[in-house]
Write an enzyme that holds these catalytic residues in place. Sequence first.
Site, short mmCIF file in Angstrom:
data_model
loop_
_atom_site.label_atom_id
_atom_site.label_comp_id
_atom_site.label_asym_id
_atom_site.label_seq_id
_atom_site.Cartn_x
_atom_site.Cartn_y
_atom_site.Cartn_z
CG HIS A 84 -24.62 5.51 73.94
ND1 HIS A 84 -24.34 6.40 72.94
CD2 HIS A 84 -25.51 4.63 73.43
CE1 HIS A 84 -25.04 6.08 71.88
NE2 HIS A 84 -25.75 5.01 72.14
CE1 TYR A 124 -21.16 11.93 76.93
CE2 TYR A 124 -20.77 14.30 77.06
CZ TYR A 124 -21.54 13.23 76.64
OH TYR A 124 -22.69 13.46 75.92
CB ALA A 142 -24.72 14.14 68.48
NE ARG A 178 -18.70 15.64 74.41
CZ ARG A 178 -19.55 14.82 73.80
NH1 ARG A 178 -19.15 13.61 73.40
NH2 ARG A 178 -20.78 15.18 73.56
CG ASN A 226 -20.25 6.60 71.56
OD1 ASN A 226 -21.32 7.10 71.19
ND2 ASN A 226 -19.65 6.98 72.68
N PRO A 251 -18.98 12.22 66.56
CG PRO A 251 -20.87 13.49 66.13
CD PRO A 251 -20.27 12.15 65.86
CG ASN A 252 -18.66 16.98 69.71
OD1 ASN A 252 -17.91 17.87 69.33
ND2 ASN A 252 -19.94 16.93 69.38
NE ARG A 303 -26.51 13.15 79.05
CZ ARG A 303 -25.60 13.43 78.12
NH1 ARG A 303 -24.92 12.45 77.53
NH2 ARG A 303 -25.35 14.68 77.79
CD GLU A 315 -26.80 2.18 70.63
OE1 GLU A 315 -27.58 1.22 70.87
OE2 GLU A 315 -27.20 3.34 70.44
C1 DQA Z 1 -22.85 9.69 73.86
C2 DQA Z 1 -24.26 10.15 74.24
C3 DQA Z 1 -24.83 11.04 73.15
O1 DQA Z 1 -26.15 11.44 73.50
C4 DQA Z 1 -23.97 12.29 72.98
O2 DQA Z 1 -24.47 13.08 71.92
C5 DQA Z 1 -22.53 11.97 72.80
C6 DQA Z 1 -21.94 10.88 73.56
C7 DQA Z 1 -22.18 8.90 75.01
O3 DQA Z 1 -21.18 8.26 74.73
O4 DQA Z 1 -22.63 8.94 76.15
O5 DQA Z 1 -21.82 12.70 72.12
O6 DQA Z 1 -22.92 8.85 72.75
#
Ligand code: DQA
Length: 145
Positions: free
Chosen positions: A99, A22, A76, A17, A73, A9-10, A106, A97
């Site tokens: 991020h 990011y 959330a 965002r 990735n 998501p997102n 964080r 994985e």
């Molecule tokens: C994320 C880190 C997560 O905590 C966050 O909810 C994201 C992006 C990252 O790529 O840094 O949406 O996965």
Amino acid sequence: MKILVINGPNINFLGIREPDIYGKNTFRDLLQLLDKTAQELGLEIEQYQSNHEGDLVDKIQWAYGKVDGIVINPAAYTHTSVAILDALKAVGLPAVEVHISDVDSREAFRQVSYAGLACCKTIKGHGLDGYREAIVYLNDQLSHK
Ligand code: DQA
């Protein structure tokens, strides 16, 4: 060789965002980077993004028997989803994985990763380059199998 890159998501809102966290690169930039990486390494990359947990589980299940490895990735859902962890374990494909941000520096809730328990490697805080690193890593691992 075929690698599936899954984004949760997102991630489709990259560039819009929280650019201080990011970065300013857009989701489109990420897709271009994936295309370039596929060409450079001579492999096939399929990309999938969804804001829905069950759709991400469906895509991981779809991957069984169709791809050689997964870069994920879960965004959330990283910190909440036992369903994604179980799907990764179920298909048993090598998974990395990624991020974009450095989740370790964080909030405390971002320092728990369920999906990461089913991954052979985690790359965090390297921005979009992290995806490239993950693909290079999987390519190396799979080529030396
Ligand atoms: C994320 C880190 C997560 O905590 C966050 O909810 C994201 C992006 C990252 O790529 O840094 O949406 O996965």
